[in-house]
Scaffold this motif. Structure first.
Motif, PDB file in Angstrom:
ATOM      1  N   ASP A 125     -57.046  -1.079  50.145  1.00  0.00           N
ATOM      2  CA  ASP A 125     -58.377  -0.623  49.746  1.00  0.00           C
ATOM      3  C   ASP A 125     -59.208  -1.719  49.111  1.00  0.00           C
ATOM      4  OD1 ASP A 125     -57.010  -0.871  47.426  1.00  0.00           O
ATOM      5  OD2 ASP A 125     -57.233   1.215  46.777  1.00  0.00           O
ATOM      6  N   GLN A 126     -58.633  -2.929  48.912  1.00  0.00           N
ATOM      7  CA  GLN A 126     -59.390  -4.071  48.406  1.00  0.00           C
ATOM      8  C   GLN A 126     -59.739  -5.062  49.510  1.00  0.00           C
ATOM      9  OE1 GLN A 126     -60.532  -4.156  45.274  1.00  0.00           O
ATOM     10  NE2 GLN A 126     -59.604  -2.097  45.169  1.00  0.00           N
ATOM     11  N   GLY A 127     -59.389  -4.726  50.740  1.00  0.00           N
ATOM     12  CA  GLY A 127     -59.730  -5.587  51.864  1.00  0.00           C
ATOM     13  C   GLY A 127     -58.734  -6.707  52.096  1.00  0.00           C
ATOM     14  N   ARG A 128     -57.518  -6.606  51.510  1.00  0.00           N
ATOM     15  CA  ARG A 128     -56.502  -7.614  51.769  1.00  0.00           C
ATOM     16  C   ARG A 128     -55.601  -7.154  52.916  1.00  0.00           C
ATOM     17  NH1 ARG A 128     -55.750 -11.513  47.917  1.00  0.00           N
ATOM     18  NH2 ARG A 128     -57.006 -11.280  46.018  1.00  0.00           N
ATOM     19  N   VAL A 129     -55.059  -8.153  53.639  1.00  0.00           N
ATOM     20  CA  VAL A 129     -54.162  -7.851  54.755  1.00  0.00           C
ATOM     21  C   VAL A 129     -52.794  -7.494  54.194  1.00  0.00           C
ATOM     22  CG1 VAL A 129     -53.107  -8.718  56.869  1.00  0.00           C
ATOM     23  CG2 VAL A 129     -55.428  -9.454  56.247  1.00  0.00           C
ATOM     24  N   ARG A 130     -52.444  -6.228  54.302  1.00  0.00           N
ATOM     25  CA  ARG A 130     -51.152  -5.788  53.809  1.00  0.00           C
ATOM     26  C   ARG A 130     -50.056  -6.024  54.854  1.00  0.00           C
ATOM     27  NH1 ARG A 130     -51.367   0.081  51.595  1.00  0.00           N
ATOM     28  NH2 ARG A 130     -51.168   0.644  53.788  1.00  0.00           N
ATOM     29  N   TRP A 131     -50.431  -5.891  56.133  1.00  0.00           N
ATOM     30  CA  TRP A 131     -49.478  -6.113  57.223  1.00  0.00           C
ATOM     31  C   TRP A 131     -50.270  -6.496  58.477  1.00  0.00           C
ATOM     32  CZ3 TRP A 131     -49.322  -3.932  62.054  1.00  0.00           C
ATOM     33  CH2 TRP A 131     -48.178  -4.206  62.822  1.00  0.00           C
ATOM     34  N   CYS A 132     -49.670  -7.345  59.325  1.00  0.00           N
ATOM     35  CA  CYS A 132     -50.314  -7.691  60.596  1.00  0.00           C
ATOM     36  C   CYS A 132     -49.249  -7.934  61.657  1.00  0.00           C
ATOM     37  CB  CYS A 132     -51.228  -8.906  60.460  1.00  0.00           C
ATOM     38  SG  CYS A 132     -50.339 -10.464  60.207  1.00  0.00           S
ATOM     39  N   SER A 133     -49.633  -7.732  62.914  1.00  0.00           N
ATOM     40  CA  SER A 133     -48.726  -7.977  64.033  1.00  0.00           C
ATOM     41  C   SER A 133     -48.725  -9.456  64.387  1.00  0.00           C
ATOM     42  CB  SER A 133     -49.153  -7.150  65.245  1.00  0.00           C
ATOM     43  OG  SER A 133     -50.414  -7.606  65.718  1.00  0.00           O
ATOM     44  N   ARG A 134     -47.770  -9.855  65.224  1.00  0.00           N
ATOM     45  CA  ARG A 134     -47.704 -11.243  65.683  1.00  0.00           C
ATOM     46  C   ARG A 134     -48.962 -11.602  66.462  1.00  0.00           C
ATOM     47  NH1 ARG A 134     -45.799 -15.821  64.320  1.00  0.00           N
ATOM     48  NH2 ARG A 134     -47.990 -16.297  64.638  1.00  0.00           N
ATOM     49  N   ALA A 135     -49.466 -10.640  67.286  1.00  0.00           N
ATOM     50  CA  ALA A 135     -50.681 -10.902  68.067  1.00  0.00           C
ATOM     51  C   ALA A 135     -51.876 -11.131  67.158  1.00  0.00           C
ATOM     52  CB  ALA A 135     -50.956  -9.744  69.021  1.00  0.00           C
ATOM     53  N   ALA A 136     -51.934 -10.411  66.013  1.00  0.00           N
ATOM     54  CA  ALA A 136     -53.046 -10.590  65.073  1.00  0.00           C
ATOM     55  C   ALA A 136     -52.993 -11.979  64.447  1.00  0.00           C
ATOM     56  CB  ALA A 136     -53.002  -9.506  64.006  1.00  0.00           C
ATOM     57  N   ALA A 137     -51.799 -12.431  64.066  1.00  0.00           N
ATOM     58  CA  ALA A 137     -51.678 -13.765  63.483  1.00  0.00           C
ATOM     59  C   ALA A 137     -52.035 -14.844  64.497  1.00  0.00           C
ATOM     60  CB  ALA A 137     -50.255 -13.963  62.964  1.00  0.00           C
ATOM     61  N   ASP A 138     -51.687 -14.613  65.763  1.00  0.00           N
ATOM     62  CA  ASP A 138     -52.005 -15.599  66.801  1.00  0.00           C
ATOM     63  C   ASP A 138     -53.507 -15.755  66.987  1.00  0.00           C
ATOM     64  OD1 ASP A 138     -49.350 -16.074  67.232  1.00  0.00           O
ATOM     65  OD2 ASP A 138     -49.172 -14.738  68.974  1.00  0.00           O
ATOM     66  N   LEU A 139     -54.265 -14.679  66.758  1.00  0.00           N
ATOM     67  CA  LEU A 139     -55.717 -14.765  66.922  1.00  0.00           C
ATOM     68  C   LEU A 139     -56.333 -15.801  65.981  1.00  0.00           C
ATOM     69  CD1 LEU A 139     -56.845 -11.028  67.366  1.00  0.00           C
ATOM     70  CD2 LEU A 139     -56.859 -12.841  69.096  1.00  0.00           C
ATOM     71  N   VAL A 140     -55.736 -16.001  64.823  1.00  0.00           N
ATOM     72  CA  VAL A 140     -56.274 -16.977  63.869  1.00  0.00           C
ATOM     73  C   VAL A 140     -55.401 -18.230  63.791  1.00  0.00           C
ATOM     74  CG1 VAL A 140     -57.522 -15.270  62.499  1.00  0.00           C
ATOM     75  CG2 VAL A 140     -55.122 -15.782  61.985  1.00  0.00           C
ATOM     76  N   GLY A 141     -54.411 -18.320  64.665  1.00  0.00           N
ATOM     77  CA  GLY A 141     -53.590 -19.523  64.732  1.00  0.00           C
ATOM     78  C   GLY A 141     -52.698 -19.722  63.521  1.00  0.00           C
ATOM     79  N   ARG A 142     -52.185 -18.638  62.933  1.00  0.00           N
ATOM     80  CA  ARG A 142     -51.338 -18.746  61.743  1.00  0.00           C
ATOM     81  C   ARG A 142     -50.085 -17.883  61.924  1.00  0.00           C
ATOM     82  NH1 ARG A 142     -54.589 -20.824  57.572  1.00  0.00           N
ATOM     83  NH2 ARG A 142     -56.834 -20.768  58.042  1.00  0.00           N
ATOM     84  N   SER A 143     -49.149 -18.028  61.024  1.00  0.00           N
ATOM     85  CA  SER A 143     -47.971 -17.172  61.023  1.00  0.00           C
ATOM     86  C   SER A 143     -48.322 -15.862  60.348  1.00  0.00           C
ATOM     87  CB  SER A 143     -46.822 -17.852  60.295  1.00  0.00           C
ATOM     88  OG  SER A 143     -47.137 -17.994  58.905  1.00  0.00           O
ATOM     89  N   THR A 144     -47.522 -14.841  60.600  1.00  0.00           N
ATOM     90  CA  THR A 144     -47.778 -13.550  59.957  1.00  0.00           C
ATOM     91  C   THR A 144     -47.679 -13.660  58.442  1.00  0.00           C
ATOM     92  OG1 THR A 144     -45.446 -12.966  60.262  1.00  0.00           O
ATOM     93  CG2 THR A 144     -46.992 -12.216  61.947  1.00  0.00           C
ATOM     94  N   GLY A 145     -46.739 -14.520  57.935  1.00  0.00           N
ATOM     95  CA  GLY A 145     -46.600 -14.697  56.485  1.00  0.00           C
ATOM     96  C   GLY A 145     -47.829 -15.333  55.871  1.00  0.00           C
ATOM     97  N   ALA A 146     -48.499 -16.235  56.645  1.00  0.00           N
ATOM     98  CA  ALA A 146     -49.691 -16.902  56.123  1.00  0.00           C
ATOM     99  C   ALA A 146     -50.904 -15.988  56.120  1.00  0.00           C
ATOM    100  CB  ALA A 146     -49.981 -18.154  56.947  1.00  0.00           C
ATOM    101  N   VAL A 147     -50.848 -14.911  56.912  1.00  0.00           N
ATOM    102  CA  VAL A 147     -51.987 -14.002  56.991  1.00  0.00           C
ATOM    103  C   VAL A 147     -51.840 -12.867  55.974  1.00  0.00           C
ATOM    104  CG1 VAL A 147     -53.202 -12.346  58.484  1.00  0.00           C
ATOM    105  CG2 VAL A 147     -52.426 -14.542  59.410  1.00  0.00           C
ATOM    106  N   ARG A 148     -50.659 -12.369  55.783  1.00  0.00           N
ATOM    107  CA  ARG A 148     -50.453 -11.240  54.886  1.00  0.00           C
ATOM    108  C   ARG A 148     -50.807 -11.619  53.449  1.00  0.00           C
ATOM    109  NH1 ARG A 148     -44.546  -9.540  57.407  1.00  0.00           N
ATOM    110  NH2 ARG A 148     -45.371  -8.812  59.430  1.00  0.00           N
ATOM    111  N   GLY A 149     -51.518 -10.747  52.782  1.00  0.00           N
ATOM    112  CA  GLY A 149     -51.938 -10.963  51.404  1.00  0.00           C
ATOM    113  C   GLY A 149     -53.298 -11.623  51.290  1.00  0.00           C
TER     114      GLY A 149
END
Length: 456
Positions: free
Chosen positions: A21-45
């Motif tokens: 509810d604060q607009g942070r990425v709580r979870w993402c798929s591998r395809a979502a991380a690939d869209l921004v060229g990062r790992s899922t761990g680098a995107v979450r949070g």
């Protein structure tokens, strides 16, 4: 993007992320991380605004509010630009769905979404029309979907799950299955496959069809089935058979219809020599072929004179009443096999029509001349002769040394040529061809305007 379009995307390219509810990425798929060229761990949070190159626009064009729970991803559907780790931006189409404590966001590259939407539109257009049959078959060649209805081919509708053996005879089904399996195996399309076939759904009636087939592939490029487009060409094939028969008859009969050969057959019947037979025929023609005498009376008299014995071979006798035209009613020109001669031929024809006072026929005549002379140059070569004949009708003739039979066909919208004879058939009252010992002549007739009635 609508729910239908979103559900139509391949799961392999569909990215998913859950925002709190604060607009942070709580979870993402591998395809979502690939869209921004990062790992899922680098995107979450991360706050989602850090992954956006620009804020999504509301329908009115204003940027989304940056305050409140997950406002960065409002509106619920639309497009956004993501910031890739390489420094580039990625245009995506997304759909945001509310959850009890945040949002579920589904996204895919806009290019993929657009391509899928176009594919859906194309399929909808194909399956909603009733002029061309469309069928989708799976890898086993079982029909999965078709637009065939009872009104299209005169038979019942074809339901999903139907096999080829259920809609056509065994021999025809096997021939088509071999052709379609070749498409599946090689990926090479089958274009314009023609065949006469019988169908038990049509009471065994024979009909002709033309079929084109293309291999379908899944997201990994593996063969998934075949898309076929087919149409009933029975009328066209019957017309072609008729023209071929006329051509063959012309070729066979045209070399044997002479008085001497007919006289020889007459002589053989009565064990006479050729000179006696020729005199006998000429005497009968002279007696019965007087001006005004109906030709069928002359024919009856000749056949009566033959006697009752059966002939040793077929006899064909052509009777025609000729009418001489004055020299000024015909005009002819020999043309070179040069494309530049087409314009010259049109000018010669137009000038001659002006001399005859037939200027109103100039437009169609020039078109006929242009088409026939162009075809003669392209497919036959010299010598080419153009002739105009003014009698009860206006006849335009083009002769060339080729014996190739002209074919009337409808050109497709993207064809550069193929409309010549079709246009001539539409614009003139009659057209045809005849064959001689040195080639063929294609002719077309136009009616002459009736003379105006005298004023009262």
């Amino acid at each position: 993007m609508s729910d239908d379009h979103a559900s139509g995307l391949s799961f392999g390219t569909l990215a998913a992320a859950v925002l709190d509810d604060q607009g942070r990425v709580r979870w993402c798929s591998r395809a979502a991380a690939d869209l921004v060229g990062r790992s899922t761990g680098a995107v979450r949070g991360r706050p989602v605004r850090e992954l956006l190159a620009e804020m999504p626009a509301r329908p009115g064009g204003a940027a989304a509010d940056q305050a409140g729970p997950s406002r960065e991803i409002r509106p619920a559907t639309g497009r956004a630009r993501l910031r890739h780790s390489s420094g580039d931006t990625v245009d995506v189409t997304f759909q945001a769905m509310p959850m009890p404590d945040g949002l579920l966001v589904l996204a895919a590259p806009t290019r993929d979404v657009t391509e899928r939407e176009q594919g859906v539109s194309v399929l909808h257009a194909l399956f909603s029309q009733d002029r061309v049959g469309i069928a989708v078959q799976d890898a086993d060649l079982t029909i999965a979907r078709t637009n065939v209805t009872p009104t299209m081919f005169g038979g019942p509708a074809v339901p999903p799950g139907t096999r080829l053996l259920e809609v056509m005879d065994t021999e025809d089904a096997r021939a088509l299955e071999i052709a379609l399996r070749q498409v599946l195996a090689t990926g090479a399309p089958l274009v314009g496959w023609q065949r006469w076939m019988h169908s038990p759904l049509l009471g065994g009636r024979e009909f002709a069809f033309s079929l084109s087939a293309f291999r379908m592939e899944d997201a990994l490029g593996r063969p998934a089935g075949v898309l076929s487009a087919f149409s009933d060409t029975t009328e066209q094939q019957l017309a072609r058979r008729h023209l071929d028969l006329l051509h063959e008859a012309t070729a066979r009969i045209g070399g044997s219809l002479d008085v001497r050969r007919t006289a020889q057959e007459l002589a053989e019947r009565d064990d006479l020599d050729i000179d006696d037979g020729q005199r006998r025929l000429m005497n009968t023609l002279a007696e019965c072929g007087r001006p005004g005498q109906p030709l069928h009376d002359t024919d009856r008299a000749i056949r009566t004179d033959l006697g009752g014995r059966p002939p040793r071979d077929d006899i064909a006798l052509l009777l025609a009443r000729t009418r001489a035209l004055p020299a000024e009613s015909t005009a002819s020109w020999e043309l070179p096999a040069d494309p530049a001669a087409v314009a010259d031929a049109r000018e010669k024809a137009a000038r001659q029509l002006a001399v005859w006072g037939l200027d109103e026929l100039s437009f169609i005549t020039e078109l006929v001349v242009s088409e026939l002379v162009t075809n003669a140059i392209r497919y036959a070569g010299a010598p080419i002769v153009l002739r105009l004949i003014r009698g009860d009708v206006l006849v335009c003739e083009v002769s060339d040394p080729s014996n190739t039979h002209p074919r009337l066909r409808r050109a497709h919208s993207n064809d550069e040529g193929g409309r010549g004879l079709f246009l001539i058939a539409q614009l003139t009252s009659r057209w045809g061809s005849r064959y001689g010992r040195r080639g063929k002549t294609i002719w077309a007739e136009q009616p002459l305007a009736a003379p105006a009635a005298p004023a009262a």
